[in-house]
Design a protein around this motif. Structure first.
Motif, PDB file in Angstrom:
ATOM      1  N   MET A 256     -67.666  25.258 -19.262  1.00 46.89           N
ATOM      2  CA  MET A 256     -69.313  25.331 -19.190  1.00 46.89           C
ATOM      3  C   MET A 256     -69.908  25.172 -20.278  1.00 46.89           C
ATOM      4  SD  MET A 256     -69.233  29.538 -19.511  1.00 46.89           S
ATOM      5  CE  MET A 256     -70.732  29.589 -18.570  1.00 46.89           C
ATOM      6  N   PRO A 257     -71.443  24.594 -20.154  1.00 44.41           N
ATOM      7  CA  PRO A 257     -71.994  24.326 -21.154  1.00 44.41           C
ATOM      8  C   PRO A 257     -72.283  25.279 -22.271  1.00 44.41           C
ATOM      9  CG  PRO A 257     -73.253  23.433 -19.509  1.00 44.41           C
ATOM     10  CD  PRO A 257     -71.986  24.506 -18.678  1.00 44.41           C
ATOM     11  N   LYS A 258     -72.286  25.045 -23.422  1.00 45.64           N
ATOM     12  CA  LYS A 258     -72.221  25.901 -24.696  1.00 45.64           C
ATOM     13  C   LYS A 258     -73.484  27.023 -24.466  1.00 45.64           C
ATOM     14  CE  LYS A 258     -71.960  26.815 -29.627  1.00 45.64           C
ATOM     15  NZ  LYS A 258     -72.147  28.277 -29.311  1.00 45.64           N
ATOM     16  N   ALA A 259     -74.584  26.509 -24.126  1.00 41.53           N
ATOM     17  CA  ALA A 259     -75.776  27.304 -23.851  1.00 41.53           C
ATOM     18  C   ALA A 259     -75.420  28.585 -22.888  1.00 41.53           C
ATOM     19  CB  ALA A 259     -77.025  26.835 -23.553  1.00 41.53           C
TER      20      ALA A 259
ATOM     21  N   PHE B 201     -73.748  34.219 -21.484  1.00 35.80           N
ATOM     22  CA  PHE B 201     -72.928  34.986 -20.785  1.00 35.80           C
ATOM     23  C   PHE B 201     -72.420  35.948 -21.633  1.00 35.80           C
ATOM     24  CE2 PHE B 201     -68.385  35.790 -20.069  1.00 35.80           C
ATOM     25  CZ  PHE B 201     -68.370  36.552 -18.844  1.00 35.80           C
ATOM     26  N   LEU B 202     -71.796  35.530 -22.831  1.00 38.42           N
ATOM     27  CA  LEU B 202     -71.573  36.405 -23.960  1.00 38.42           C
ATOM     28  C   LEU B 202     -72.382  37.343 -24.391  1.00 38.42           C
ATOM     29  CD1 LEU B 202     -69.200  33.741 -26.063  1.00 38.42           C
ATOM     30  CD2 LEU B 202     -68.369  35.502 -24.424  1.00 38.42           C
ATOM     31  N   ASP B 203     -73.733  37.083 -24.551  1.00 39.87           N
ATOM     32  CA  ASP B 203     -74.554  37.959 -24.744  1.00 39.87           C
ATOM     33  C   ASP B 203     -74.703  39.039 -23.924  1.00 39.87           C
ATOM     34  OD1 ASP B 203     -75.184  36.739 -27.192  1.00 39.87           O
ATOM     35  OD2 ASP B 203     -77.045  35.634 -26.555  1.00 39.87           O
TER      36      ASP B 203
END
Length: 136
Positions: free
Chosen positions: A122-125, A130-132
């Motif tokens: 998936m794109p880094k952004a 998601f991680l946030d």
């Protein structure tokens, strides 16, 4: 109902139906009964007869679906006719199946699988969002 048992490589007739009983039927499947017996029955009844191994001249001929493409190994019933050799094809396919799974196992063990093409990314952004959201 006509019943038959195999005995010493010939059919032994156990019980004959009455013609009145048979006339009540619309269709009868007769399998592996001597052709002469089926012919005598057919001449006396006005019903549809399906034959397997009892000769020709009836409304339908039938075989088991496994017999026609030749799926069986070993004994082939005398009333059957084999039109293809699917048993050999199934053996070939099984050997191919085993080879494919062996190659997969070897690729996993060597690290050749998964390759970049088989990995979903998936794109880094989107990853950062998601991680946030999951606290990371």
């Amino acid at each position: 109902m006509l019943k038959a048992l195999k005995g010493r490589k010939r059919l032994t007739m156990l019980r004959y139906f009455t013609l009145d009983e048979a006339a009540a039927a619309e269709v009868a499947g007769i399998g592996i009964v001597p052709a002469e017996v089926v012919h005598a029955i057919s001449a006396r009844l006005d019903i549809m007869l399906w034959s397997m191994g009892s000769g020709a001249g009836y409304e339908a001929q039938y075989l088991f679906a496994e017999d026609i493409p030749g799926e069986d190994r070993g004994h082939i019933p005398r009333h059957a006719r084999i039109y293809r050799n699917f048993a050999a094809e199934y053996d070939r396919l099984q050997a191919e199946r085993i080879a494919a799974f062996s190659e997969f196992r070897d690729d996993v063990a060597s690290g050749a699988f998964p390759g970049d093409r088989q990995i979903v990314k998936m794109p880094k952004a989107e990853l950062d969002t998601f991680l946030d959201r999951i606290g990371g």
